[in-house]
Every structure is written in structure tokens, then in C-alpha cells.
Design an enzyme around this catalytic site. Sequence first.
Site, PDB file in Angstrom:
ATOM      1  N   LYS A 116      49.888  86.828  50.835  1.00  0.00           N
ATOM      2  CA  LYS A 116      49.429  88.066  50.197  1.00  0.00           C
ATOM      3  C   LYS A 116      50.215  88.431  48.951  1.00  0.00           C
ATOM      4  O   LYS A 116      49.859  89.353  48.234  1.00  0.00           O
ATOM      5  CB  LYS A 116      49.537  89.231  51.197  1.00  0.00           C
ATOM      6  CG  LYS A 116      48.491  89.179  52.300  1.00  0.00           C
ATOM      7  CD  LYS A 116      48.447  90.512  53.035  1.00  0.00           C
ATOM      8  CE  LYS A 116      47.212  90.658  53.881  1.00  0.00           C
ATOM      9  NZ  LYS A 116      47.292  90.037  55.182  1.00  0.00           N
ATOM     10  N   LYS A 211      40.791  80.477  57.918  1.00  0.00           N
ATOM     11  CA  LYS A 211      40.289  81.541  58.789  1.00  0.00           C
ATOM     12  C   LYS A 211      39.217  82.357  58.043  1.00  0.00           C
ATOM     13  O   LYS A 211      39.242  82.428  56.806  1.00  0.00           O
ATOM     14  CB  LYS A 211      41.428  82.452  59.256  1.00  0.00           C
ATOM     15  CG  LYS A 211      41.958  83.402  58.211  1.00  0.00           C
ATOM     16  CD  LYS A 211      42.807  84.512  58.848  1.00  0.00           C
ATOM     17  CE  LYS A 211      43.280  85.452  57.742  1.00  0.00           C
ATOM     18  NZ  LYS A 211      44.020  86.618  58.185  1.00  0.00           N
ATOM     19  N   LYS A 214      38.025  88.589  54.986  1.00  0.00           N
ATOM     20  CA  LYS A 214      37.276  89.546  54.182  1.00  0.00           C
ATOM     21  C   LYS A 214      37.421  89.248  52.695  1.00  0.00           C
ATOM     22  O   LYS A 214      36.507  89.448  51.907  1.00  0.00           O
ATOM     23  CB  LYS A 214      37.835  90.939  54.492  1.00  0.00           C
ATOM     24  CG  LYS A 214      37.226  92.043  53.704  1.00  0.00           C
ATOM     25  CD  LYS A 214      37.880  93.369  54.056  1.00  0.00           C
ATOM     26  CE  LYS A 214      37.327  94.440  53.164  1.00  0.00           C
ATOM     27  NZ  LYS A 214      38.173  94.866  52.091  1.00  0.00           N
TER      28      LYS A 214
END
Length: 344
Positions: A116, A211, A214
Site C-alpha cells: 500500500k 487476491k 477492490k
Amino acid sequence: METILTGIRVNGELTLGNLLGALLPMSRLAEQYKATHKINVFVPDLHTIIADVDGDLRANTLKSLRYYAAAGLDLAHENIAIYRQSYVPAHSELCWILDCVATMGEMNRMTQFKEKSGAGDGTNVGIFNYPVLMAADILLYSAKYVPVGEDQFQHLELTRNLAERFNNRFGEVFTLPAATAEQAAFMQGLAAEGKKADGIRIRDLQNPEKKMSKSSRAENSKIMMSDTPEAAAAKIMSATTDSVNKVQFDMFNQPGISNLLQILALVTGDTLESVASRFAGETRYGEFKRKVADAVEQFMYEFQAKAAEVSDEDILAALVRGEKLANEIANAKLLEVQKAVALR
Ligand code: TYM
């Protein structure tokens, strides 16, 4: 009573991965264990603001709780507490104290942070610190089981490490959550048989090595809970498979097919073993995908209809009750911590 606890950030619409990896298993476990366990479902709103929020945070909060209710969580049950993290200030307070126990070395190893923190020096400090806040969320309530997807397991291990280090330094204050293999078995209803299990990781439909997320830009790679049931089914039909021509669970060699088997098991509430055995010998991927797509379509249809029926009043009433209870438990644990550190 043992405590089962989980939370999901509300940065916008949830994915089917969030739902199948955490929200649905938690709601099913709550139904199974509510008579004998304390169940804490909270909205990590402070965790949410580490990143941009699509829509209104308060509206997203209500919507996520509506989803839990649609998944079967009994909002009015006395052993079930729902609350917003920011309404229980002890979370932030304990986070600071645990910050003084955590090391830069272990925090730098968190893979979620590495993923991130693409913006380099512009990355906010909250993203770095968020696993410590997560540890506080868990340790304040002495939670034993924390149903989360596999991507959060590293944070559960960190929680155990911080608790153990704190206990060694300041005395036995914290209860450690169960180790991750036991957590995974508990989540998937295998714990009673003494089995260990892998965590749940729903894959990206187009690139099943990753994975489902979003933040993926390819629309077909993810199913959002706001997708129409037909659109969700179409995305399943266009999912990447392989050329092995066997429907079997083999995540390493056939991640696409295995992902679809996993999704089918979770939406139907069946075990992976039994779903896989139903397709033993099946070589036609089209037929198989059609069955998965139909099951997902049916699931989305029923889920969205149930979610639309849940009233905001019921959710708000449960939040008021849950936040009072959560503050009592969390403040008592925080005082123990403060005394152990000699802040009190
Ligand atoms: P978050 O909000 O990123 O994700 C919420 C939950 O959804 C799961 N999940 C998945 N599971 C399977 N397959 C996927 N593709 C998938 N994508 C997401 C996540 O594993 C998670 O369980 N730090 C947490 C929130 C949190 C929390 C806590 C959880 C804060 N404090 C205390 C439990 C206990 C997070 O950011 O999850």
C-alpha cells in the site's frame, strides 16, 4: 465466555472477497456460537481513513452493517455487540502504548504496508501504523478467534507477538488470539475435528494468482456487492481458467478453477470437499462455470433483497447498545494496561 471478533474497513462498496473471506463466515459463526460466545463485530472507521473513502463514511458504515444483518447476524442478540471503532477511544489509546512495544523492524516486514505504500515518502503514517491499531482492536477484548481473510494473517501473528512481548515485560495482561492455522480451521468449521486449515483468499477472476481486490482496475476481475446478480454471473462466466480440463481443487496448478470451487462452496454454505467431489470427472469448464455463475447469481439476488429489508433504526439501536458495552470492556482492559505500565 470466549470472544469472536472481526472488522471490515468501509472505504466504499465491498467485494465478494470481503464478503466470502470475512463477513459471511463471521455471520455464520455468530449464529452458531451466539449462545456460548461473545461476538464483537465492529466497523474500523479509524482504519478506513488511512485511504480515500468513496462515498460517505457514515453511510458506508450503515451499509456494511446491513450486509452483516443480511448474512444472518442477529443484531439484537445480547451476546452480539456491534460498534464503531472511533466511538471507543480506548482503541487509539492502546494503539499508542503498543506502538512503544512494536519495533520498526517487524513493522517494516508487513506485506500489506509494502503493497500500500507505493507513494513512497508521501505515504501517510497511518498506513504504517495500522497493524498496531488492529492489535489493539483485538487485545482490548481478549478475542480468541478473529475471522479474517488470509491477507490479514500476518497482522494476527503481529498481534500475538506484541501481546507476548508486552506480557513478558509488564506482566500477564493480554490473552493471545489463537494461532492462524487454528483460526482458519475454526472459521471453516473444522476445528471440532482438530484439523488445521489454510486461510480463505478469493482470487482475482482475471488473474487468479492475485487476491480479488477492490482497487483492481479491470472491472471483470472483481465482483462488487453492488453488481447486479446478472453482471456478477457474467463475470464468473468470463473468469480465467486453464488448459488442464479437470475440475479439481489444486490452488497451485489450477488457481482459476480452484477459486471458482471455493466461491461455490462459500456461497452455498457447503464444504469445499463436498463441492469438489460433486464435480469429480467433469472436464467441461463451460458446464462447471454455468453452475457456479447460477449459484452466485442466486446468492447475490437473495443477499441484496435481504440487505434492502434491514432498517437503519435497528442498526442504530444496536450501535448504541454495542458501544456502551464495548466502552466498558475496553476501558477496563485499558486500565489494566495503564497500571501495568505504571501510567496509573
Ligand atoms: P479489510 O477491510 O482490507 O478487509 C476486510 C476483510 O475482508 C477480507 N478480504 C478477503 N478475504 C478473502 N479473499 C479476498 N480476496 C479478500 N479481500 C479482503 C480481509 O482479509 C478482511 O478479513 N485490517 C483489516 C480490518 C481490521 C480488523 C481489525 C479485522 C481492523 N481491525 C481487527 C479484524 C480484527 C482490514 O484492513 O481488512
